[in-house]
Design a protein around this motif. Structure first.
Motif: not given
Length: 826
Positions: A12-17, A21-30, A144-150
């Motif tokens: 699960q991906v949380f952002g400090a604020n 760049g939460k979505t941008l970095l999650t996209a990089a991970l994906a 497989a990898h999965m990312y759940v973005e808040t």
């Protein structure tokens, strides 16, 4: 609850604020995951704003050369680009309503014929996420990898308005925290991390942009290195260009640079780290059963009967009313390769009767952190601190001590609290008897030759003094145990064939006109109105029996009775024995007025006869639906003990309440007569603060709709004391009492107890365990189902709820119990 798969790593991906760049970095991970040959799943639980700006669409747009391996989904979508709670309020209150089904994206339907939908609850949101994760796990058999973005920061609201850090906690997914690279970002990142930490999240990594002016990444890398947390520093993206085509090209080039096909760089290093953390977690869970068998000595367990790994209940986490149980050591077949290694299990004993608000309640964990940060622990003799003082005042003035108590002694657990109570009572009795002893030295009577009066089946803890206040039953005893007292065999209450039945011991039954050992005394509300039954024939029988026995006991032997000790209404560990409250009320009245103890009668407001102790460690603070069992008995104790629910099951704490006449026995100028009892953690500030928070929450719940609905089902009126009711459905209880396998059933408040028919072995029996074993496993092919972790006391099985267990979950548990006991009829 949480899910965990061998072949699907979920983070699960949380952002400090916001805007970190939460979505941008999650996209990089994906993108990186796809380049390593993994199937990739991206999930955005809640999205607000126009579709073209949606994060799940962004992931698709920059998925890279292996875009076909990435599946991107959204569960709840709202068009208004505001906080999720506000978007939900606006859209659910308009004609335009979101439609959601399971794990598919919601859609907007603009039509007056569509009914307006209520705002999805946190439970609905979490269940939808969990269901989608399971669907993804079943859809692939490759790694497989999965990312759940808040959305937004860790405390951004969910659709219901609660903060997402609390709403998502039941999922207990390992977390990636996206740090804030801007001015003030160091503080925001560390604060977010600590918020996650306090709630028990596993933070596997931090990602942050390499911004060269503020250089937050340098400080954060050093800070988190001391905490063994990996920090991935990634080059920042280029500035956004006004021309859409040029911006798309610029962004795509950026991704090719930070996620190159050569699979080198910080993003790929982080992937390896996340994979290793996933493998390490599974490895540790897999080895825990044998390590436990090798090194742990369990309480109340015969180790000779637990020798296999499959019999070890490994709890990975807990939230609300449920454990997440590791089942990988139980099921290991190819057919189960896509099954979760964790399964939900309802905490059916409320973790030995401690849970009041469910596990890991955020308000209680914050209260603990608040007190730990302010005090740690501080010694208490001749001292004071606000948590302890406020707790003492609350319990004495407006809590269970209201109207009779004036002092609170704060200790660490129920057994210790009872030791304190016994010391108080025996000293108070001894002080009044001192003159009598001085005149009777020739008879051999001595002040230490004291015992207690109680009931058979009672249990007050495992410390030696508390054990000595119970009969020698051979169950909760040891070589040092020396039972000191006399214990009445009490009349009990149960429901049989949908009728309330009072079961009388033969010695009492022989004094009734009919001589019957089972009598029907009316409806549950009538039976538990002890005050109104005081003029009944049965009350006269009880008085005669008790008085005759008191005369017999006090006229023989060297043991002098010095206190009456009761578990009011229900004796828990002895077998969930529901005692006839009329018998306990008559017993208290008899002890206080009996000629056997007349020389100790004092002025009004002071104890008389014998000091009376109520052990409400189990029964107190609404476990039975009432703040104190004094509401049923209609009489106050001289000393009482509360624990367990007191701190909501988070930390140990106990409070012994008493009045001034007991306190006076220890008062003077000689230290030797003081209550010289205590331990290092007396009045532990963390426990006191948590207790205050627990009581505040419970007081609010007691006035809420959920409790009102449960009371209404039991036909309880607010002007009808005593208000005896249960969270368990009365129709279910009635049906259960007619079940062939059940000899007797009883319920009150959160407690349900059923006795197995035809089994008289009592505590030594295994019948309840064998009959209900199937409850421990969740129903197959039902994602909403869960196993039930229940406890048995020989031939008695009991189930216990929290004070806030949702009604639909209670109905589910009732259905599981019924199906287990009556499989041929469902």
């Amino acid at each position: 609850m949480s899910v965990l798969f061998h072949h699907l790593r979920v983070h699960q991906v949380f952002g400090a604020n916001t805007d970190v760049g939460k979505t941008l970095l999650t996209a990089a991970l994906a993108r990186a995951s796809s380049l390593t040959g993994k199937a990739v799943y991206y999930l955005k639980p809640v999205s607000t704003g126009p579709l073209q700006d949606a994060d799940d669409e962004y992931i698709k747009r920059f998925a890279g050369p292996k875009a076909s391996s990435i599946q991107s989904r959204c569960l709840f979508r709202y068009s208004d680009p505001v906080s999720p709670h506000l978007a939900a309020q606006r859209e659910h209150g308009a004609e335009e309503a979101p439609v959601s089904s399971g794990s598919s994206c919601s859609a907007h339907i603009l039509t007056a014929s569509v009914p307006k939908l209520s705002i999805p609850s946190d439970g609905t949101l979490v269940n939808a996420i969990r269901s989608h994760i399971r669907d993804c796990a079943r859809a692939t058999r490759v790694h497989a990898h999965m990312y759940v973005e808040t959305a937004g920061g860790v405390h951004s609201p969910t659709l219901s308005g609660s903060t997402q850090i609390d709403a998502y906690r039941p999922l207990f997914l390992p977390t990636i925290l996206i740090g804030d690279h801007k001015l003030g970002g160091i503080s925001a990142t560390i604060s977010s991390y600590e918020s996650l930490l306090v709630r028990g999240y596993i933070v596997d990594a931090v990602m942050v942009f390499r911004e060269e002016y503020y250089r937050n990444w340098e400080y954060l890398r050093s800070y988190f290195a001391e905490r063994d947390i990996n920090v991935a520093v990634v080059d920042p993206p280029p500035s956004k260009l006004e021309n859409p085509a040029r911006n798309l090209s610029s962004t795509d080039k950026y991704y090719r640079n930070i996620v190159p096909e050569s699979q080198q760089g910080p993003v790929f290093d982080l992937l390896n780290h996340l994979d290793n953390r996933h493998a390490t977690r599974i490895e540790e869970l897999s080895t825990m059963p044998q390590r436990t068998l090798d090194h742990i000595w369990w309480p109340f367990v015969q180790h000779g009967l637990v020798r296999e790994e499959k019999d070890v209940n490994v709890i990975d986490s807990a939230s609300g009313d449920e454990f997440s149980i590791f089942n990988g050591h139980r099921v290991q077949t190819p057919a189960d390769s896509t099954s979760s290694l964790l399964e939900p299990q309802f905490d059916g004993s409320a973790s030995w009767w401690t849970q009041a608000l469910g596990h890991a309640h955020p308000a209680l964990t914050m209260a603990a952190a608040r007190a730990a940060g302010r005090y740690g622990h501080v010694m208490f003799p001749q001292g004071s601190h606000l948590p302890a003082l406020r707790l003492a005042e609350r319990l004495v003035k407006s809590g269970p001590g209201k109207g009779w108590a004036s002092r609170a002694f704060i200790s660490d657990n129920g057994s210790t609290g009872m030791e304190v109570a016994l010391k108080m009572a025996l000293r108070a009795f001894s002080v009044r008897e001192r003159e009598h002893w001085s005149n009777k030295e020739s008879t051999g009577e001595k002040p230490k030759n004291l015992g207690i009066l109680g009931l058979k089946g009672s249990y007050h803890g495992d410390t030696i003094g508390a054990m000595d206040a119970c009969e020698d039953s051979g169950v909760y005893t040891c070589e040092w145990h020396d039972a000191k007292g006399y214990w009445f065999d009490p009349p009990t209450i149960g429901i049989r064939n949908d009728k309330m039945v009072v079961s009388l011991p033969p010695a009492i039954a022989a004094l009734t006109e009919s001589g019957e050992v089972e009598i029907n005394e009316g409806r549950i509300q009538e039976i538990y109105d002890a005050e109104s039954r005081l003029d009944s024939n049965l009350a006269d029988v009880y008085r005669t029996f008790i008085q005759d026995m008191l005369i017999k006991i006090t006229s023989q032997g060297d043991l002098k009775l010095a206190a009456l000790v009761l578990e009011p209404v229900v004796m828990g560990a002895g077998g969930m024995i529901f005692v006839d409250p009329l018998f306990q009320r008559v017993l208290v009245d008899s002890v206080r007025t009996s000629p056997c103890f007349s020389r100790t009668v004092r002025k009004e407001g002071s104890w008389s006869g014998l000091p009376v102790i109520f052990d409400e460690v189990f029964t107190g603070l609404y476990r039975l639906g009432m703040e104190s069992t004094t509401e049923v008995l209609g009489v106050k104790p001289d000393i009482s003990v509360n624990a367990k629910i007191l701190t909501g099951g988070l930390v140990p704490l106990a409070v012994t309440l008493t009045n001034e006449s007991i306190f006076a026995a220890f008062y003077g100028e000689d230290k030797a007569i003081a209550l010289l009892h205590g331990h290092s953690y007396t009045a532990y500030p963390v426990g006191c603060e948590v207790a205050n928070e627990t009581l505040k929450i419970i007081e609010k719940m007691a006035q809420g709709d959920a409790w009102a609905q449960a009371k209404a089902a039991w036909q309880v009126g607010e002007d009808q004391p005593p208000r005896v009711w249960s969270f368990w459905d009365p129709a279910f209880i009635g049906a259960l009492s007619k079940c062939e396998a059940v000899g007797e059933v009883m319920t009150m408040g959160t407690v349900l107890a059923l006795k197995i028919a035809g089994d008289s072995q009592g505590y030594q029996s295994h019948s309840a365990q064998k009959l209900l074993e199937g409850l421990r496993v969740a129903a197959k092919d039902d994602d909403a189902s869960f196993g039930i972790n229940y406890r048995t006391l020989g031939n008695v099985a009991y189930f216990m709820l929290s004070l806030n267990t949702p009604a639909d979950k209670v109905r589910h548990i009732e259905d599981r119990i019924w199906r287990t006991l009556r499989p041929a009829e469902v």
